[in-house]
Write an enzyme that holds these catalytic residues in place. Structure first.
Site, mmCIF file in Angstrom:
data_model
loop_
_atom_site.group_PDB
_atom_site.id
_atom_site.type_symbol
_atom_site.label_atom_id
_atom_site.label_comp_id
_atom_site.label_asym_id
_atom_site.label_seq_id
_atom_site.Cartn_x
_atom_site.Cartn_y
_atom_site.Cartn_z
ATOM 1 C CG HIS A 37 -1.838 1.047 1.128
ATOM 2 N ND1 HIS A 37 -3.345 0.931 0.904
ATOM 3 C CD2 HIS A 37 -1.743 2.457 1.726
ATOM 4 C CE1 HIS A 37 -3.772 2.285 1.022
ATOM 5 N NE2 HIS A 37 -2.969 3.040 1.854
ATOM 6 C CD GLU A 38 1.400 3.581 3.668
ATOM 7 O OE1 GLU A 38 1.796 4.650 3.046
ATOM 8 O OE2 GLU A 38 0.649 3.391 4.291
ATOM 9 C CG HIS A 41 0.328 6.364 -0.780
ATOM 10 N ND1 HIS A 41 -0.709 7.058 -1.098
ATOM 11 C CD2 HIS A 41 -0.203 5.431 0.380
ATOM 12 C CE1 HIS A 41 -1.699 6.945 -0.271
ATOM 13 N NE2 HIS A 41 -1.610 5.901 0.267
ATOM 14 C CD GLU A 61 -5.635 5.677 0.497
ATOM 15 O OE1 GLU A 61 -4.961 6.622 0.767
ATOM 16 O OE2 GLU A 61 -5.915 4.447 1.317
#
Lengths: 503, 503
Positions: free
Chosen positions: A265-266, A269, A295
């Protein structure tokens, strides 16, 4: 290509570059505070952050800034300058429309409120937090009026995080998603087929989890020469400059999903920030264009890539080579079903991809009603629990796992939550557009993400803040926000996993 | 006690606090660059450092600063203000006496010169570095003239690092030390008793070395809530604020001495900064008073404590519990002799405590002569090697292990080297004064450093820059700089270790 700027343009870009440089110093201090700064230095460091932040705030709102805006707006022929001025004008207005005294009071209140929230959450005592939350809501109502809006005061708040988004659009897409997902959720929970997620909860040494996380990040194309991975209580990604985009994660020895999906997830980003065009560096257009688009990038990788069957078909053997031996006896189907288990739960950040948007809608509807004077802060716990029951079919057993779980409102971030659900919808729509051009599933299954990352860089990453979110979406997918892609994706996936006869 | 400041005093202290805050941000960026910042972010980060540093420089040399100095100097009744103004005035003069254009050229030259040095060292090619070194020397000669001096131009440079120190004093004490040490060194190398240091060079896992380093730091009283330990190529200690003083070290798996003594050395620096009185925080008086006094603190712990017989009598069993099993068969005397082996060598930073000062004197005499136009830069390699042969009895086999080994001159730091030798002399004198009040040996042997640290805090640490180095030494020891303490200490220790009949 050498950019030709006139003297005023050059001065403006030097001025904003200095702001960006100060923000980089501030961000490094934040990163450091979270990754291991010693406790006794925190008070002093906070003072340093405050001093630099105040200067940045002064520059954003200075007469000099106003002069640049007036001189360059509608005058400059250079696109980069135009869009930079636009960005600065928005910041300028956001700040200067609030009377300075009020803004100062608000900044002080913010930290008091966050401290009160922390204590309230710890002791499960909403009353402790109530007076602060009331003030935060009152301030944000005022701000909405200062900033001005069409149709609904909440639009003014929304625009901070997702420029161009409105209550009209959200009400429409959210209601479609909610209807579809609550029905799907009902079918899923009623299904006789249920995965066994307990098989995932085995001892998995942190060092091994970390090694696997790093391996996956490298495969995603996260550039370790332009970033680093550290450990924090709450994972995050932070851009210092486009050559230094750091991520953190958190390890749970009893549940590898926390670190694995958290890292990916990170990493999503971070890929966004690492791949912003270099000519935007240290300009007002560096950085992601909105919370929702950001997101969408993290969720694209976390869910559409890393929770897919194709991904694990390729990576399950690799995973097994890092994982404890117990996984040698877990077959692929059981594993894949388990990591996609759907289970309504109280805590948003622990939610699966099907129920996640429902958590957001609870928050969206409550904050929208608060700002529009339809409900009162003191009634929130009751209203929260009612909505949870209505959408997810479960009623929080305490405020700690209900209204008190998130920090956002304590910090005054009203209008932020919708970004998370928008991110899901954007990601689904991007995925769909991507599959029209490249065989995404096939690539995931071959473990080569190059073309996927390139597509995202071409259509999303490189543009930084040059394009507003809805324009970016339109240019990348050929249509406006369409919630059906998310609905279809979830239906397809979970009807298959839970063997539900499609409607 | 509440300090009462008038309005001008308060403004001055706010002004200098902001400078200190910027310096903290800059220091964090330096620390970060050395402890793992990704390579692709370095260029941008260097720009941020340059921007903040320029602002700090402007503030130190501003008309506003001049106004504060003029208004408060000789006027303020407050000691803290007086001394702060004095400190600022010194900085102010140092900067403004150099024409701005020249200073800018110098800053640019500095990085070019360091880059050239790095390459020259790598390729063992002094000619590559020569033109830069010539310019650096020329600039420093000019600066000495701008700043003004009595007796000798080198005094102006010396005063930057060791306020109040002069060539007269140094020539006197250095010649005494040199005569005594060269004689002692001759006796040591001629002695039939020679320790076997090869027994120390065994595989020692880094993790275990680190655990031992941390244990010793804790025992020294290094406060991990006000600091942290990281790994870098070149170890250092850095103060961000007095609640955040970080140290780094470097591990050599084949030689634990690098990390062990390196950590204790940096720990000594850090204890100084951690124990500066809190009311000096964010004032111009925060931080150690001079390079020499700082070095006295690191050397006190590294040599006078941690290379002593008493220290290892207590800590050898602890060390053995962290060390590889081979040390179980090394008896105490062999171990203690081995870690105190004296052996003339080419590289300053690898020198033992007996030959170290001789390395410094080689540099001192050359840089003093350079600044006074007695020698030329192009002749340095030859002169360096001659002096090494004269003082240490060995002739460098290449410039890489000779004139090119240290970065100091490349960066223009002429006048810095003497601080290292002064640190030895200060430490010996402090040790002597301390033993008159407490039984230091006994405490070291009991492994309880509390009283030692308290003594140093009382006499040295707490004062920050409030006392100039020579005043500090006088107040702490009751006399002016006296090199005999160092000479006596070394003679006593090495005559014993090498079984030399005392003269």
């Amino acid at each position: 290509m050498v950019t030709q700027w006139n003297e005023c343009e050059q001065q403006f870009m030097d001025y904003t570059k200095r702001i960006a440089q100060y923000e980089e110093a501030i961000n490094l201090m934040y990163w450091d505070l979270r990754t291991g700064a010693p406790s006794k230095g925190v008070e002093g460091r906070s003072g340093v952050i405050a001093t630099l932040s105040q200067t940045v705030h002064e520059w954003y709102t200075s007469d000099q800034m106003k002069l640049y805006i007036n001189q360059l707006k509608d005058e400059s022929k250079n696109e980069l300058i135009q869009k930079s001025v636009e960005q600065c004008e928005k910041n300028y207005n956001q700040f200067v429309k609030i009377p300075p005294e009020e803004y100062k009071e608000y900044v002080v209140l913010q930290s008091q409120s966050e401290a009160a929230w922390e204590k309230a959450k710890e002791t499960n005592d909403f009353e402790l937090f109530l007076p602060y939350l009331e003030k935060m809501v009152a301030y944000n109502k005022k701000f909405a009026n200062y900033w001005g809006y069409e149709d609904h005061p909440y639009n003014a708040l929304l625009d901070q995080y997702e420029p161009g988004m409105t209550v009209n659009v959200l009400d429409d897409v959210f209601s479609k998603v909610r209807i579809a997902l609550t029905e799907l959720l009902h079918q899923v929970t009623q299904s006789s087929v249920q995965p066994d997620a307990s098989l995932l909860q085995v001892d998995f040494p942190n060092e091994q989890q970390k090694a696997f996380s790093i391996e996956i990040l490298k495969r995603m194309g996260y550039d370790f020469d332009a970033g680093r991975l550290d450990e924090t209580v709450h994972p995050f990604a932070i851009e210092l400059n486009s050559g230094d985009v750091r991520i953190t994660n958190n390890y749970n020895e009893k549940d590898f999903r926390v670190a694995t999906f958290g890292t990916i997830h990170e990493g999503g980003h971070a890929l966004y920030e690492q791949n912003i065009a270099k000519d935007l560096a240290y300009t007002p257009l560096a950085g992601g264009t909105s919370m929702g688009i950001h997101e969408s990038q993290s969720l694209f990788w976390e869910n559409f890539v890393a929770r897919s069957e194709a991904f694990w078909k390729h990576h399950y053997p690799l995973f097994q080579s890092y994982a404890p031996d117990t996984f040698k006896h877990v077959d692929f189907t059981s594993f894949y079903s388990a990591i996609n288990e759907v289970k309504p739960s109280f805590i948003r950040i622990e939610a699966d991809e099907l129920t996640y948007c429902l958590h957001i809608m609870v928050r969206y509807e409550l904050e929208k009603a608060l700002i529009n004077n339809e409900i009162e802060v003191k009634d929130l716990p009751q209203l929260w629990n009612d909505k949870m029951e209505q959408y997810l079919g479960i009623r929080p057993t305490s405020n700690k796992v209900g209204i008190l779980q998130d920090v956002h409102w304590a910090g005054g971030a009203f209008g932020y939550f919708p970004s998370y659900a928008l991110g899901y919808m954007y990601a689904a729509q991007l995925y769909e557009a991507m599959t029209r051009q490249i065989d995404v599933d096939d690539m995931i299954q071959n473990g080569d993400f190059t073309a996927i990352r390139q597509w995202l860089t071409e259509h999303i990453h490189q543009h930084g803040k040059k394009k507003k979110p809805l324009q970016l979406l339109m240019d990348a997918t050929g249509e406006a926000l369409n919630p059906n892609y998310l609905i279809q994706y979830l239906k397809r996936k979970y009807e298959d996993l839970y063997q539900i006869k499609g409607s």
